[in-house]
Design a protein around this motif. Structure first.
Motif, PDB file in Angstrom:
ATOM      1  N   ASP A 259      42.408  -3.268  73.016  1.00  0.00           N
ATOM      2  CA  ASP A 259      43.348  -2.174  73.229  1.00  0.00           C
ATOM      3  C   ASP A 259      44.557  -2.575  74.067  1.00  0.00           C
ATOM      4  N   ALA A 299      39.732   0.145  60.917  1.00  0.00           N
ATOM      5  CA  ALA A 299      40.060   1.335  61.699  1.00  0.00           C
ATOM      6  C   ALA A 299      40.653   0.962  63.058  1.00  0.00           C
ATOM      7  N   HIS A 300      40.097  -0.064  63.689  1.00  0.00           N
ATOM      8  CA  HIS A 300      40.637  -0.507  64.978  1.00  0.00           C
ATOM      9  C   HIS A 300      42.075  -1.021  64.817  1.00  0.00           C
ATOM     10  N   ARG A 303      44.436   1.934  64.288  1.00  0.00           N
ATOM     11  CA  ARG A 303      44.679   2.690  65.530  1.00  0.00           C
ATOM     12  C   ARG A 303      45.734   2.001  66.380  1.00  0.00           C
ATOM     13  N   ARG A 304      45.616   0.696  66.520  1.00  0.00           N
ATOM     14  CA  ARG A 304      46.576  -0.028  67.346  1.00  0.00           C
ATOM     15  C   ARG A 304      47.963  -0.055  66.712  1.00  0.00           C
ATOM     16  N   SER A 306      49.271   2.117  64.520  1.00  0.00           N
ATOM     17  CA  SER A 306      49.875   3.450  64.376  1.00  0.00           C
ATOM     18  C   SER A 306      49.981   4.201  65.692  1.00  0.00           C
ATOM     19  N   ILE A 308      47.692   6.134  66.678  1.00  0.00           N
ATOM     20  CA  ILE A 308      46.952   7.389  66.464  1.00  0.00           C
ATOM     21  C   ILE A 308      45.467   7.140  66.664  1.00  0.00           C
ATOM     22  N   ALA A 309      44.863   7.896  67.583  1.00  0.00           N
ATOM     23  CA  ALA A 309      43.435   7.736  67.869  1.00  0.00           C
ATOM     24  C   ALA A 309      42.606   8.107  66.640  1.00  0.00           C
ATOM     25  N   ASN A 310      41.633   7.266  66.317  1.00  0.00           N
ATOM     26  CA  ASN A 310      40.763   7.535  65.168  1.00  0.00           C
ATOM     27  C   ASN A 310      39.306   7.245  65.504  1.00  0.00           C
ATOM     28  N   TRP A 311      38.929   7.515  66.744  1.00  0.00           N
ATOM     29  CA  TRP A 311      37.580   7.184  67.194  1.00  0.00           C
ATOM     30  C   TRP A 311      36.500   7.987  66.469  1.00  0.00           C
ATOM     31  N   ARG A 340      34.700   7.444  73.682  1.00  0.00           N
ATOM     32  CA  ARG A 340      36.117   7.643  73.423  1.00  0.00           C
ATOM     33  C   ARG A 340      36.422   9.024  72.837  1.00  0.00           C
TER      34      ARG A 340
END
Length: 412
Positions: A259, A299-300, A303-304, A306, A308-311, A340
């Motif tokens: 992250d 997905a990780h 997220r980084r 964009s 946008i959180a996608n947890w 998260r």
């Protein structure tokens, strides 16, 4: 040779020995039809290399040098056993072939994939196929492998000895089987390729070669079985990780967690290849473990890139993975994702439940996750204790410094 020159030569010798082991045991074992003899002969060759190369220098063709020494060792053993008198023609043929290979300037043929499929032969017990490949291709010891499979080193050693004897007695060929046979032998082969990659990936202080060779092996399997989804899933999974390799260290050598990585340093061409492979795998058939793990990595990355959180999507993917291939590691990673999305109590409950699993006692990611979840819950005493255990288990200097910094924060 000076002390510094000797140290450098020894370091190079050790690296070449590590990198050559799998290739040479596959080549020599395939010619001899006897893995145990090939390993014994190569062990003597590696020992000779560590003694001679620091003094004489590393040869231009290290693999050929090692093969020559191993061939001589095996011939000596044959003579002592008086086998030559009973099979002179066979011995002469093998001697000529190995001598010719050692004298060629080009790289010795890579037979590792053939060896892997030989170890996955139906005549080899299912429980020992992956351990056998781990030992013969990666050079792991019986003790190392036993720890992974939760059995005693003695029991694992006996299983490996029996499996090698089976290959010799049944004359199992070191060949890549016909396509109709490949699928049945695929799971232990993929598991070993992934183990090779993770060994190279975990060693962030060096050793990228093992990871690159694992990717090469995966590409070969994909080319052999283009309609099989799981090899593509595995290759995608490794490429997602490999694309981030250069961002794992700061300019001062410090470890950088996902992250906090600079996405500009990521290899976006590898990411595009991984995405394409994952799409192809999803379209080709049933969803398997490696496809889901690759989807989690996707997905990780998303997220980084964009922001946008996608947890929640990550948790859902771990739920699917838990049904396909349940394991403590899946539960552990899911607990981090739960944290998260605000489900701290559920995350900590899973962490505490895993504490009873003996495999977690010396598993670095477990103690790291436990420390971070406790820190987020402001349970500073337990967080500091978990960070201390993690630091003790960590062999990477850069990652150890990172954990020490995290511990100092909860102690303030």
């Amino acid at each position: 040779m000076t002390d510094s020159g000797s140290t450098l030569a020894r370091s190079v010798a050790e690296r070449v020995a590590r990198e050559s082991y799998g290739r040479l045991v596959a080549y020599l074992g395939g010619r001899l039809g006897d893995l145990a003899s090939a390993e014994d002969a190569l062990a003597a060759a590696f020992l000779a290399a560590l003694e001679k190369w620091p003094v004489d220098g590393v040869p231009d063709n290290p693999d050929a040098w090692l093969l020559t020494i191993a061939r001589r060792r095996r011939l000596d053993d044959w003579r002592k056993d008086k086998v030559r008198a009973r099979s002179a023609d066979h011995l002469a043929l093998i001697t000529e072939e190995l001598s010719a290979a050692a004298e060629r300037a080009e790289e010795i043929a890579d037979r590792r994939l053939a060896l892997m499929f030989a170890c996955a032969h139906p005549d080899i017990d299912v429980s020992v196929r992956t351990p056998l490949i781990l030992q013969t291709v990666l050079g792991l010891t019986a003790s190392d492998i036993a720890a992974r499979f939760l059995v005693s080193p003695k029991a694992m050693g006996q299983r490996l000895v029996r499996a090698k004897a089976r290959i010799k007695d049944e004359k199992i060929p070191f060949v890549v089987p016909e396509k109709e046979e490949l699928s049945n032998r695929l799971p232990p082969v993929l598991a070993t390729i992934y183990a090779a990659y993770t060994n190279g990936w975990m060693d962030i202080d060096g050793a990228e070669t093992l990871g690159q060779e694992a990717i090469w092996l995966a590409r070969v399997v994909v080319s052999l079985l283009p309609q099989e989804p799981e090899p593509k899933g595995l290759l995608a999974l490794m490429l997602y990780a490999e694309a981030r390799r250069s961002s794992r260290r700061a300019s001062d050598g410090a470890f950088v967690p996902l992250d906090s990585q600079d996405v500009g340093l990521w290899d976006h061409e590898q990411l595009r290849l991984a995405e394409g492979l994952l799409r192809e795998a999803s379209a080709n058939g049933p969803t398997g473990r490696y496809q889901i793990e690759a989807a989690i990595q996707s997905a990780h990355v998303a997220r980084r890139l964009s922001g946008i959180a996608n947890w929640q999507a990550v948790v859902s993917l771990y739920d699917v993975l838990g049904r396909i291939a349940p394991s403590p590691v899946v539960t552990l990673n899911r607990s981090v994702a739960l944290m998260r999305i605000g489900q701290a109590d559920a995350a900590l409950g899973d962490i505490y439940a895993l504490a009873g699993d003996p495999r977690m006692a010396d598993y670095l990611p477990y103690w790291t996750a436990r420390a971070r979840i406790c820190a987020d819950l402001e349970n500073h005493v337990e967080a500091a204790e978990a960070f201390t255990v993690a630091i003790g288990l960590c062999w990477s200097e850069a990652e150890r410094r990172h954990l020490e910094e995290q511990r100092s924060k909860v102690l303030c």
